[in-house]
Design a protein around this motif. Structure first.
Motif, PDB file in Angstrom:
ATOM      1  N   MET A 135     -81.916 101.485  15.274  1.00  0.00           N
ATOM      2  CA  MET A 135     -80.562 100.782  15.061  1.00  0.00           C
ATOM      3  C   MET A 135     -80.550  99.357  15.229  1.00  0.00           C
ATOM      4  O   MET A 135     -81.189  98.871  16.455  1.00  0.00           O
ATOM      5  N   ARG A 136     -80.089  98.582  14.525  1.00  0.00           N
ATOM      6  CA  ARG A 136     -79.960  97.159  14.501  1.00  0.00           C
ATOM      7  C   ARG A 136     -78.608  96.706  15.076  1.00  0.00           C
ATOM      8  O   ARG A 136     -77.630  96.940  14.613  1.00  0.00           O
ATOM      9  N   VAL A 137     -78.900  95.908  16.242  1.00  0.00           N
ATOM     10  CA  VAL A 137     -77.874  95.454  17.065  1.00  0.00           C
ATOM     11  C   VAL A 137     -77.713  93.633  16.925  1.00  0.00           C
ATOM     12  O   VAL A 137     -79.017  93.180  17.446  1.00  0.00           O
ATOM     13  N   GLY A 138     -76.891  93.285  16.440  1.00  0.00           N
ATOM     14  CA  GLY A 138     -76.834  91.903  16.294  1.00  0.00           C
ATOM     15  C   GLY A 138     -76.337  91.158  17.531  1.00  0.00           C
ATOM     16  O   GLY A 138     -75.379  91.730  17.961  1.00  0.00           O
ATOM     17  N   VAL A 139     -76.793  90.060  17.769  1.00  0.00           N
ATOM     18  CA  VAL A 139     -76.531  89.417  19.016  1.00  0.00           C
ATOM     19  C   VAL A 139     -76.001  87.722  18.742  1.00  0.00           C
ATOM     20  O   VAL A 139     -76.940  87.179  18.096  1.00  0.00           O
ATOM     21  N   VAL A 140     -74.741  87.548  18.759  1.00  0.00           N
ATOM     22  CA  VAL A 140     -74.504  86.052  18.084  1.00  0.00           C
ATOM     23  C   VAL A 140     -74.689  85.194  19.061  1.00  0.00           C
ATOM     24  O   VAL A 140     -74.605  85.306  20.106  1.00  0.00           O
ATOM     25  N   THR A 141     -75.167  83.973  18.695  1.00  0.00           N
ATOM     26  CA  THR A 141     -75.320  82.718  19.496  1.00  0.00           C
ATOM     27  C   THR A 141     -74.255  81.733  18.901  1.00  0.00           C
ATOM     28  O   THR A 141     -74.613  81.296  17.847  1.00  0.00           O
ATOM     29  N   PHE A 142     -73.535  81.362  19.753  1.00  0.00           N
ATOM     30  CA  PHE A 142     -72.652  80.045  19.676  1.00  0.00           C
ATOM     31  C   PHE A 142     -73.402  79.013  20.424  1.00  0.00           C
ATOM     32  O   PHE A 142     -74.030  79.127  21.164  1.00  0.00           O
ATOM     33  N   PRO A 143     -72.956  77.867  19.705  1.00  0.00           N
ATOM     34  CA  PRO A 143     -73.208  76.632  20.435  1.00  0.00           C
ATOM     35  C   PRO A 143     -72.896  76.769  22.108  1.00  0.00           C
ATOM     36  O   PRO A 143     -71.397  76.821  22.180  1.00  0.00           O
TER      37      PRO A 143
END
Length: 225
Positions: free
Chosen positions: A1-9
């Motif tokens: 399963m692919r879990v995305g982790v968002v990077t914000f500035p």
């Protein structure tokens, strides 16, 4: 399963969240705040930190990031989304969760290991826990007080959408000792403490945080079955 982790500035716990996903047995996918799509992930984590420097209000600018348009759309379709600390603030600002997070009532930043009670195991992120289970994970915030009007608080309580509650005293002034909540469907969860910092022995207070990440992987596999 692919879990995305968002990077914000300004994100600073994105690497830890990706590692937690990997340790749970998932495939961690790095997502950038300017991404116009989610690159085929099955779930999304919005990590802690200080997105866009916490200017205006915590999470208030991040809600307008291009990636959040896709996160909101995907969440509406049932994709599991977890917001941790600053990510919880972003979820509230994006109206995926009700209420708001305000400055701690003691006006100080805090960092401590925090005991919690799991109030609901009926979410995509808590299914491997049992209701009433007590866990300990780190807490670190300056604007962690959860607030909402009385009608909203009563609705959250009545619908079983309070997911985590603080034990051993209220660390930041959150109303009704609320540490985490979910949406009606249970696929979106936000919490102020940091489960990604309790996934490895000797690197935190224990392994209690790993359950959130194994829960979403289990939910994903069941959905595919």
């Amino acid at each position: 399963m692919r879990v995305g982790v968002v990077t914000f500035p300004g994100s600073l716990d994105d690497g830890d969240a990706r590692r937690a996903v990997t340790l749970a047995g998932g495939e961690a996918v790095a997502l950038w705040h300017a991404d116009a799509d989610l690159h085929g992930v099955d779930a999304v984590v919005l990590p802690g930190g200080f997105s866009y420097g916490d200017y205006l209000r915590c999470g208030a600018i991040a809600r307008f990031a291009p990636v959040m348009t896709e996160v909101v759309r995907a969440a509406g379709g049932g994709m599991p989304v977890l917001g941790i600390c600053n990510g919880f603030q972003v979820l509230c600002e994006s109206h995926l969760l009700p209420g708001a997070l305000v400055r701690n009532d003691h006006q100080k930043f805090l960092c401590k290991d925090q005991r919690l009670r799991v109030e609901s195991s009926a979410t995509a992120w808590t299914s491997t826990f049992e209701a009433g289970q007590e866990i300990t994970i780190p807490l670190k915030n300056g604007e962690g007080g959860f607030v909402a009007d009385t009608a909203t608080l009563d609705r959250l309580e009545g619908e079983g959408r309070v997911v985590f509650r603080y034990l051993d005293g209220n660390p930041n002034g959150s109303l009704r000792d609320i540490a985490g909540i979910s949406n009606e469907r249970g696929n979106v969860v936000g919490l102020m403490p940091h489960p990604e910092h309790a996934v490895e022995e000797l690197f935190g207070p224990g392994l209690d945080g790993l359950g959130l990440f194994t829960s979403v992987l289990t939910a994903g596999l069941e959905a595919l079955a």
